[in-house]
Motif scaffolding. Sequence first.
Motif, short mmCIF file in Angstrom:
data_model
loop_
_atom_site.label_atom_id
_atom_site.label_comp_id
_atom_site.label_asym_id
_atom_site.label_seq_id
_atom_site.Cartn_x
_atom_site.Cartn_y
_atom_site.Cartn_z
N ARG A 190 -8.00 -0.44 -5.53
CA ARG A 190 -8.78 0.46 -6.38
C ARG A 190 -7.96 1.72 -6.66
O ARG A 190 -7.46 2.37 -5.75
CB ARG A 190 -10.10 0.86 -5.70
N MET A 191 -7.83 2.03 -7.94
CA MET A 191 -7.11 3.23 -8.36
C MET A 191 -7.80 3.77 -9.60
O MET A 191 -8.66 3.11 -10.20
CB MET A 191 -5.65 2.88 -8.65
N ASP A 192 -7.44 4.98 -10.00
CA ASP A 192 -7.98 5.52 -11.23
C ASP A 192 -6.86 5.65 -12.26
O ASP A 192 -5.69 5.33 -11.98
CB ASP A 192 -8.70 6.85 -11.00
N CYS A 193 -7.21 6.09 -13.46
CA CYS A 193 -6.23 6.14 -14.54
C CYS A 193 -5.06 7.07 -14.22
O CYS A 193 -3.91 6.78 -14.57
CB CYS A 193 -6.90 6.57 -15.85
N VAL A 194 -5.36 8.20 -13.58
CA VAL A 194 -4.30 9.14 -13.23
C VAL A 194 -3.35 8.51 -12.21
O VAL A 194 -2.12 8.57 -12.36
CB VAL A 194 -4.88 10.46 -12.71
N ASP A 195 -3.91 7.88 -11.18
CA ASP A 195 -3.08 7.17 -10.19
C ASP A 195 -2.16 6.17 -10.87
O ASP A 195 -0.96 6.09 -10.58
CB ASP A 195 -3.96 6.40 -9.20
N LEU A 196 -2.73 5.37 -11.77
CA LEU A 196 -1.98 4.29 -12.38
C LEU A 196 -0.94 4.81 -13.37
O LEU A 196 0.17 4.26 -13.45
CB LEU A 196 -2.93 3.31 -13.06
N TYR B 160 -5.25 -11.87 -3.18
CA TYR B 160 -6.58 -11.26 -3.33
C TYR B 160 -6.55 -9.79 -2.95
O TYR B 160 -7.23 -8.96 -3.57
CB TYR B 160 -7.61 -12.01 -2.47
N LEU B 161 -5.76 -9.46 -1.93
CA LEU B 161 -5.64 -8.06 -1.53
C LEU B 161 -5.05 -7.22 -2.66
O LEU B 161 -5.57 -6.15 -2.98
CB LEU B 161 -4.78 -7.94 -0.27
N GLN B 162 -3.97 -7.69 -3.27
CA GLN B 162 -3.34 -6.89 -4.31
C GLN B 162 -4.27 -6.71 -5.50
O GLN B 162 -4.31 -5.64 -6.11
CB GLN B 162 -2.01 -7.52 -4.75
N CYS B 163 -5.04 -7.74 -5.84
CA CYS B 163 -5.95 -7.63 -6.98
C CYS B 163 -7.14 -6.73 -6.69
O CYS B 163 -7.77 -6.21 -7.62
CB CYS B 163 -6.44 -9.02 -7.38
N LEU C 175 0.82 -1.21 0.00
CA LEU C 175 0.00 0.00 0.00
C LEU C 175 0.86 1.26 0.00
O LEU C 175 0.59 2.21 -0.75
CB LEU C 175 -0.94 0.00 1.20
N GLU C 176 1.88 1.29 0.82
CA GLU C 176 2.75 2.46 0.88
C GLU C 176 3.49 2.65 -0.45
O GLU C 176 3.67 3.78 -0.92
CB GLU C 176 3.75 2.33 2.02
N PHE C 177 3.88 1.54 -1.07
CA PHE C 177 4.53 1.60 -2.36
C PHE C 177 3.65 2.31 -3.38
O PHE C 177 4.09 3.24 -4.07
CB PHE C 177 4.84 0.17 -2.83
N LEU C 178 2.38 1.91 -3.45
CA LEU C 178 1.49 2.48 -4.45
C LEU C 178 1.07 3.90 -4.09
O LEU C 178 0.86 4.73 -4.99
CB LEU C 178 0.26 1.59 -4.62
N ARG C 179 0.94 4.20 -2.82
CA ARG C 179 0.62 5.58 -2.44
C ARG C 179 1.75 6.53 -2.81
O ARG C 179 1.50 7.65 -3.26
CB ARG C 179 0.30 5.63 -0.94
N PRO D 80 -2.45 9.40 -1.30
CA PRO D 80 -2.44 8.69 -0.01
C PRO D 80 -3.71 7.91 0.25
O PRO D 80 -3.78 7.17 1.25
CB PRO D 80 -2.26 9.82 1.01
N GLU D 81 -4.72 8.05 -0.61
CA GLU D 81 -6.00 7.36 -0.39
C GLU D 81 -6.10 6.03 -1.13
O GLU D 81 -7.14 5.37 -1.06
CB GLU D 81 -7.16 8.28 -0.80
N VAL D 82 -5.06 5.63 -1.83
CA VAL D 82 -5.11 4.33 -2.51
C VAL D 82 -5.34 3.24 -1.47
O VAL D 82 -4.67 3.19 -0.44
CB VAL D 82 -3.80 4.07 -3.28
N GLY D 83 -6.31 2.38 -1.75
CA GLY D 83 -6.63 1.31 -0.80
C GLY D 83 -7.32 0.16 -1.49
O GLY D 83 -7.45 0.12 -2.72
N THR D 84 -7.78 -0.78 -0.69
CA THR D 84 -8.41 -1.97 -1.22
C THR D 84 -9.93 -1.86 -1.14
O THR D 84 -10.48 -1.08 -0.36
CB THR D 84 -7.98 -3.23 -0.44
N ASP D 85 -10.59 -2.64 -1.97
CA ASP D 85 -12.04 -2.76 -1.96
C ASP D 85 -12.38 -4.11 -1.34
O ASP D 85 -12.18 -5.16 -1.97
CB ASP D 85 -12.58 -2.66 -3.39
N GLU D 86 -12.88 -4.10 -0.12
CA GLU D 86 -13.13 -5.35 0.59
C GLU D 86 -14.20 -6.18 -0.10
O GLU D 86 -14.17 -7.42 -0.03
CB GLU D 86 -13.52 -5.07 2.04
#
Length: 317
Positions: free
Chosen positions: A208-214, A202-205, A148-152, A158-164
């Motif tokens: 949730r991010m958007d095109c700009v984040d990615l 499953y967590l990594q998959c 998570l910290e890597f992707l943030r 800083p709001e990048v996170g998972t969708d439970e």
Amino acid sequence: MHETPRNPRDLTGLDLDDILGTINAEVRQRFGEGRVADYIPSLADVPRDRFGIALALLDGSVHEAGNARERFSIQSISKVYTLTLALEAIGDELWKRVDREPSGDPFNSLIQLEHEKGIPRNPFMNAGALVTADVVLSGFDAPERTLLEFLRKRSGNPEVGTDEVVARSERESGYRNVALANFIRSFGNLHNDVQDVLDFYYLQCSLRMDCVDLARSVQYLANAGRCPVSGERVTSAEGTTRINSVMMTAGTYDAAGDFAFYVGLPAKSGVGGGIVAVVPHVMGLCVWSPGLDEKGNSLLGRYALHRFTRMTGLAVF
């Protein structure tokens, strides 16, 4: 518009906003094509009338069009980041446990594992991603927080996170991944508890991010391993070359050859409809459209990247 290859570092004369706007308009005329990934129930409800495209230049500027700020499940795009972390953890030792060849088989295939004694063909097939997940689990004290910290940091969000909901849906429908993990474990190529490996996968998959984040999050692969967002060195220049090479040859599953032919960029897709791509020394890109082709890649996303490289001349070939 440019129809022939150009110096990939030269953006002179390119109106990127106009190009993205044209592609966005063209794609929206084709809404309805492709099928969503209904084998993961939580993805089956995503509307097909969505398209976003974003590119992040190394100078920090971002260009976008369509639904580029709408978050979606990144799914297998996450395998780029866990591969990066796995290489950070154990370096070239990783290649003793996972190969780097195109598979020629679907992303969730078990067939080759029997013949190749539990060594997955590449880190972007599900089998290979399970091995890299296992390496990350062993290599970091807090692997979930590390990812998570890597992707943030890479995305600057800083709001990048998972969708439970997605993660639970993955767990409840992931019978083939369970089979893959146990089969690999039977050859001694998973070192952690199988359920722990699956839970991390499953967590990594489910991120949730958007095109700009990615688009921002893959800039380090366009910048010799250094993240323009944070200024940190993420991987070596050689590691960058290797990751991009595997993306080119295996990032779009068993359609990688066709994708290289029509798009000509290192890329990684996910069944959530996203595709990230890299123009070395220039930019990171992301497209998103949920309708998939028969190989599991975004149908209109592939078309959009094809149009982008043809209109700009920014393919690597």
